[in-house]
Design a protein around this motif. Structure first.
Motif, short mmCIF file in Angstrom:
data_model
loop_
_atom_site.label_atom_id
_atom_site.label_comp_id
_atom_site.label_asym_id
_atom_site.label_seq_id
_atom_site.Cartn_x
_atom_site.Cartn_y
_atom_site.Cartn_z
N THR A 1 -119.67 56.66 -56.94
CA THR A 1 -118.40 56.28 -56.40
C THR A 1 -118.19 54.93 -56.59
O THR A 1 -117.26 54.50 -57.08
CB THR A 1 -118.25 56.83 -55.01
N SER B 77 -115.51 54.14 -59.53
CA SER B 77 -114.22 54.49 -58.65
C SER B 77 -113.86 53.17 -57.99
O SER B 77 -112.74 53.14 -57.33
CB SER B 77 -114.47 55.51 -57.56
N LYS C 279 -105.81 53.26 -55.95
CA LYS C 279 -105.80 54.68 -55.39
C LYS C 279 -107.05 54.86 -54.79
O LYS C 279 -107.31 55.51 -53.88
CB LYS C 279 -105.08 55.70 -56.25
N SER C 280 -108.05 54.96 -55.50
CA SER C 280 -109.75 55.33 -55.11
C SER C 280 -109.85 54.46 -54.15
O SER C 280 -110.86 54.75 -53.05
CB SER C 280 -110.53 55.02 -56.33
N TRP D 222 -108.21 52.93 -51.97
CA TRP D 222 -107.58 53.24 -50.73
C TRP D 222 -108.20 54.51 -49.99
O TRP D 222 -108.42 54.79 -48.91
CB TRP D 222 -106.30 53.42 -50.86
N GLU D 223 -108.48 55.48 -50.96
CA GLU D 223 -108.98 56.72 -50.41
C GLU D 223 -110.41 56.92 -50.00
O GLU D 223 -110.80 57.51 -49.05
CB GLU D 223 -108.71 57.89 -51.43
N LYS D 224 -111.14 55.97 -50.91
CA LYS D 224 -112.69 56.23 -50.73
C LYS D 224 -113.12 55.11 -49.92
O LYS D 224 -114.28 55.11 -49.46
CB LYS D 224 -113.47 56.16 -52.13
N ILE E 242 -109.42 54.08 -46.18
CA ILE E 242 -109.30 55.22 -45.06
C ILE E 242 -110.83 55.55 -44.40
O ILE E 242 -110.76 55.61 -43.26
CB ILE E 242 -108.79 56.33 -45.69
N SER F 154 -120.11 62.07 -44.42
CA SER F 154 -119.58 61.06 -45.35
C SER F 154 -120.37 61.00 -46.90
O SER F 154 -119.69 61.14 -47.98
CB SER F 154 -119.64 59.52 -45.16
N VAL G 293 -117.82 64.08 -48.32
CA VAL G 293 -116.90 63.35 -48.67
C VAL G 293 -117.14 62.42 -49.80
O VAL G 293 -116.09 61.85 -50.69
CB VAL G 293 -116.26 62.49 -47.31
N ALA H 241 -117.97 59.48 -49.73
CA ALA H 241 -117.41 58.03 -49.51
C ALA H 241 -118.31 57.26 -48.93
O ALA H 241 -119.37 57.28 -48.10
CB ALA H 241 -116.46 58.20 -48.32
#
Length: 334
Positions: free
Chosen positions: A64, A68, A129-130, A132-134, A137, A269, A273, A275
């Protein structure tokens, strides 16, 4: 020149990993030490060993970080390497500043902030976008989950042991904290060492020494695991004092619940996820959660406010330092 820059990135990344270890050592062992479940030296040895083991258990978080956050596709090799160098400098500077003031900020988010800041100044695309999402959030959700789970599980445990002998119960929880501290340290290695792997892998990909979306070399995994373990063993006494005593006075039962909940959030996580969440955010919130079961005033909210301020400032502050570092380094190295 490119080979020298890659070596510099690897060295600086391992330096960041080392600061991550002593900066975040408190995450795994502060409550166990403050409740006297473990002596500081024994706790550090356990944390260092479990950090090493955890670092070798997966690479999803590393992937990630490498793939990302910023897009190095259109950057020339030197620019890409200077961006990564500047990102690491920004992350290390913020780690040292917050360590000096005893604030448990996030090494994870300092690194991500560094990558974003250096990438923007270097003219690279950021995968917003990544991010924000990874990143954003999970940064909000994971502390909320840690606080809520710790609060309600602690309420349940207090109900279960309401008629037991307090001294005997605390003695059992003190023994159990050896397991929960080990689990927390394993989760710390699983999460935080992988971020260093991701940065080194990103540098290798940028010069064609590794394939994008390929396997992370074994030597990268071992080097990152070793660096964070050595950093953890060197200790983080300033931050340990904040987590172990200044937020609340932790007893063995609350320490066990806080560590167990934090470890669970870190595992979910990483494995489910993928993340890169902050171990610091999770464990600090869990400590506040178990503390709030005493009464609201048991948590020193002034200290909690200072910690939250450091959380909010981490990404932009690291990004700013990394951007300035890029402006200084690029004319010389780029």
């Amino acid at each position: 020149m490119e080979a020298a820059l890659v070596v510099a990135v690897v060295a600086l990344a391992l330096g960041f990993d080392y600061t991550n270890g002593f900066h975040d050592a408190a995450n795994a062992i502060a409550t166990s030490v403050s409740t006297r479940a473990l002596t500081p030296r024994v706790a550090l040895v356990i944390a260092a060993v479990m950090n090493f083991v955890g670092a070798l258990l997966g690479t999803s978080v590393a992937q990630t970080i490498a793939n990302s956050i910023i897009d190095l596709t259109d950057a020339n090799n030197r620019t890409a390497l200077v961006v990564i160098l500047a990102a690491l400098l920004g992350a290390i500077c913020w780690n040292l500043i917050t360590w000096w003031f005893g604030l448990p900020s996030s090494s994870t988010h300092s690194l991500i902030g560094g990558l974003v800041g250096a990438g923007l100044v270097g003219g690279l695309a950021v995968y917003w976008k990544s991010v924000w999402e990874k990143v954003v959030i999970p940064m909000v959700v994971s502390p909320a989950v840690g606080f809520t789970l710790a609060f309600f599980i602690m309420v349940g445990v207090l109900w279960l042991v309401r008629n037991t002998n307090p001294a005997r119960t605390f003695r059992r929880f003190r023994l159990a904290q050896t397991v929960s501290a080990s689990a927390m340290a394993l989760g710390h290695g699983l999460q935080d060492a992988q971020k260093t792997m991701g940065v080194i892998y990103l540098a290798l990909v940028s010069v064609g020494w590794a394939e994008k979306n390929g396997q992370i070399p074994l030597w990268v995994k071992v080097a990152a695991a070793t660096a964070i373990s050595l950093g953890t063993y060197s200790g983080g006494w300033r931050i340990m004092r904040t987590l172990g005593r200044r937020i609340i006075e932790v007893d063995p039962a609350r320490g066990f619940i806080a560590e167990s909940v934090s470890a669970t959030v870190l595992y979910v996580s990483a494995f489910a996820v993928h993340a890169p969440v902050s171990t610091t955010h999770v464990v600090s919130s869990a400590i506040m959660g178990v503390g709030a079961t005493k009464r609201a005033s048991a948590v020193r909210w002034g200290v909690a406010k200072n910690i939250a301020t450091a959380w909010v400032l981490t990404i932009p502050a690291a990004a700013l330092v990394a951007g300035l570092a890029y402006l200084l380094l690029h004319p010389i190295l780029g």
